[in-house]
Motif scaffolding. Structure first.
Motif, short mmCIF file in Angstrom:
data_model
loop_
_atom_site.label_atom_id
_atom_site.label_comp_id
_atom_site.label_asym_id
_atom_site.label_seq_id
_atom_site.Cartn_x
_atom_site.Cartn_y
_atom_site.Cartn_z
N MET A 112 0.84 -1.20 0.00
CA MET A 112 0.00 0.00 0.00
C MET A 112 0.87 1.25 0.00
SD MET A 112 -1.36 0.21 3.94
CE MET A 112 -1.72 1.96 3.92
N ALA A 113 0.25 2.39 -0.25
CA ALA A 113 0.99 3.66 -0.28
C ALA A 113 1.14 4.22 1.13
CB ALA A 113 0.26 4.66 -1.17
N GLU A 114 2.13 5.11 1.26
CA GLU A 114 2.46 5.70 2.56
C GLU A 114 1.35 6.61 3.10
OE1 GLU A 114 5.54 8.55 1.94
OE2 GLU A 114 5.97 8.83 4.07
N MET A 136 5.38 8.10 -0.90
CA MET A 136 4.76 8.92 -1.93
C MET A 136 5.84 9.57 -2.77
SD MET A 136 1.83 8.27 -0.86
CE MET A 136 0.60 9.12 -1.86
N LYS A 137 5.45 9.90 -4.01
CA LYS A 137 6.35 10.65 -4.89
C LYS A 137 5.59 11.91 -5.31
CE LYS A 137 8.67 9.77 -9.23
NZ LYS A 137 8.76 8.74 -10.25
N ASP A 142 3.51 6.32 -6.15
CA ASP A 142 4.68 5.97 -6.94
C ASP A 142 4.48 4.52 -7.40
OD1 ASP A 142 7.12 5.44 -8.03
OD2 ASP A 142 8.21 5.46 -6.13
N LEU A 143 3.78 4.36 -8.52
CA LEU A 143 3.46 2.98 -8.94
C LEU A 143 4.71 2.23 -9.37
CD1 LEU A 143 -0.03 3.29 -10.66
CD2 LEU A 143 0.53 2.65 -8.33
N THR A 166 -4.43 12.77 -0.33
CA THR A 166 -3.63 13.69 -1.15
C THR A 166 -4.46 14.33 -2.27
OG1 THR A 166 -2.97 11.82 -2.54
CG2 THR A 166 -1.45 12.43 -0.77
N GLY A 167 -5.54 13.67 -2.70
CA GLY A 167 -6.33 14.17 -3.83
C GLY A 167 -5.68 13.87 -5.18
N SER A 168 -4.51 13.25 -5.14
CA SER A 168 -3.76 12.97 -6.37
C SER A 168 -4.41 11.82 -7.14
CB SER A 168 -2.33 12.59 -6.00
OG SER A 168 -2.35 11.46 -5.15
N PHE A 169 -4.01 11.67 -8.39
CA PHE A 169 -4.54 10.55 -9.18
C PHE A 169 -3.41 9.95 -9.99
CE2 PHE A 169 -4.80 11.51 -13.78
CZ PHE A 169 -4.23 12.78 -13.76
N PHE A 170 -3.60 8.73 -10.45
CA PHE A 170 -2.69 8.19 -11.46
C PHE A 170 -3.49 7.87 -12.72
CE2 PHE A 170 -3.95 3.92 -10.28
CZ PHE A 170 -4.04 3.94 -8.88
#
Ligand SMILES: Cc1ncc(COP(=O)(O)O)c(C=O)c1O
Length: 369
Positions: A112-114, A136-137, A142-143, A166-170
């Motif tokens: 899982m992510a941080e 995270m990156k 950071d896939l 974070t609201g971020s997406f990939f």
């Protein structure tokens, strides 16, 4: 205490929910309190829900339909899948828990992510997972880092897109690359709690179609966010019937109440309410970006209904100082991000009140050097 318990619990701290409005009113003697702490819908919910719930209430002496047949059919029709590929739960929280119980054994490798939804960590540890946390990156997943720790034996990968907090997406390309990289024996849990809010053209909109190609993937959705039904608790998962069949063996038979089933049936039809919600979110996002820039605070661009920002002060102190002003938000609570907080996007008025309070708090607390 001498009663024995599972040693896995020693590594687990309880989940901290957003503070309820009534608690803050009582504890601080405040009349006006706004809550932007749990990514709830600031516009409420579809007006169709009230009528549907009142009608269902008449039958409250009966157990709910344990198979949620009508709801499964409605979701299946809306998303173009077979009803056997749908499993409704008491929020997607319940599904995260059921997934961990169904698929994780002591020592299973789980990735899982941080900085992500904390229930992935709690439920994995509860089942004794060997948990690998990928840093995270640039505030996003950071896939590539996920791929580095993947092995053919990896049991489960938790993905959240857009990510909370974070609201971020990939992108779709990154998702496909990861799906191609995992062993067919690895379960990919793809949590799209904030799917409806994402507007970026590279956000993968076709995750449900991908489930047909990748039978080792489960897509999690919820009606708690864009549909405004957090208090009624409805999540649903789309996946291969064989995976859902396993989960179904341990599901509580009446996990979705009859009121919730009725509410969801009504809410899923109301495209107009959904469009208003997304429009409010888009306008609030632009306003908050502008204000955070004016205040000189770094933030992450969001595809969800919340924004993570760096207060440059102790996050807990900022949280407490905002509480005293009747504004509830949330510190991120991850050591490397101790100055960061997450604010849910509210109505225009709530966003203004938050910014005004934040400005006062920034003046009150000196920045960390
Ligand atoms: C990423 C993510 N998944 C799942 C959930 C749980 O939602 P539900 O209300 O459907 O249990 C949340 C709630 O905050 C979330 O942020």
């Amino acid at each position: 205490m001498t009663v024995r318990y599972r040693p896995e619990l020693n590594a687990i701290s309880p989940y901290q929910p957003g503070k309820p409005i009534a608690d803050v009113q009582r504890e601080l003697g405040l009349e006006r309190v706004i809550k932007l702490a749990s990514n709830e819908n600031p516009l409420g919910f579809s007006p169709r829900v009230r009528e549907a719930v009142l009608q269902a209430l008449e039958q409250a002496n009966f157990y709910p339909d344990g198979n949620a047949t009508l709801l499964k059919e409605k979701i299946a029709e809306k998303y173009g899948v077979a009803p056997e590929m749908v499993l409704p739960t008491c929020g997607s929280d319940e599904m995260v828990d059921l997934i961990a119980k169904t698929f994780i054994e002591p020592g299973s490798q789980v990735i899982m992510a941080e900085v992500t939804f904390p229930r992935y960590q709690i439920t994995s540890l509860m089942m004794g997972a060997d948990l690998q946390i990928v840093p995270m990156k640039d505030l996003g997943y950071d896939l590539g880092g996920f791929k580095e720790v993947l092995t053919p034996q990896t049991r489960l990968v938790w993905l959240c897109n857009p990510n909370n907090p974070t609201g971020s997406f990939f992108t779709r390309g990154e998702l496909l690359d990861l799906l191609e990289s995992v062993s067919p024996e690895t379960l990919v849990v793809y949590d799209e709690a904030y799917y409806e809010f994402a507007t970026h053209p590279e956000y993968p909109r076709d995750s449900i179609e991908l489930v047909q190609k990748y039978p080792n993937m489960l897509v999690l959705r919820t009606l708690s966010k864009a549909y405004g039904l957090a208090g009624l608790r409805l999540g649903f998962t789309i996946g291969h019937p064989a995976l859902l069949g396993l989960i179904n063996r341990i599901r509580n038979p009446f996990n979705v109440t009859s009121l919730t089933q009725a509410a969801a049936l009504a809410a899923l039809d109301d495209e107009e309410f959904l469009a208003r919600t997304v429009a409010n979110n888009n306008a609030g996002k632009e306003y908050l970006y502008g204000q955070l820039e004016r205040l000189g605070l770094p933030y992450g661009k969001t595809e969800a209904n919340h924004i993570m920002f760096d207060s440059r002060r102790d996050g807990q102190a900022v949280f407490q100082a905002l509480l005293r002003r009747g504004v509830i938000i949330r510190p991120v609570g991850v050591p490397r991000y101790s100055t960061w907080l997450r604010v849910s996007i509210g109505t225009a008025e709530e966003n203004r009140v938050f910014i005004q309070a934040l400005e006062e708090v920034l003046a009150e607390l000196a920045p960390l050097s």
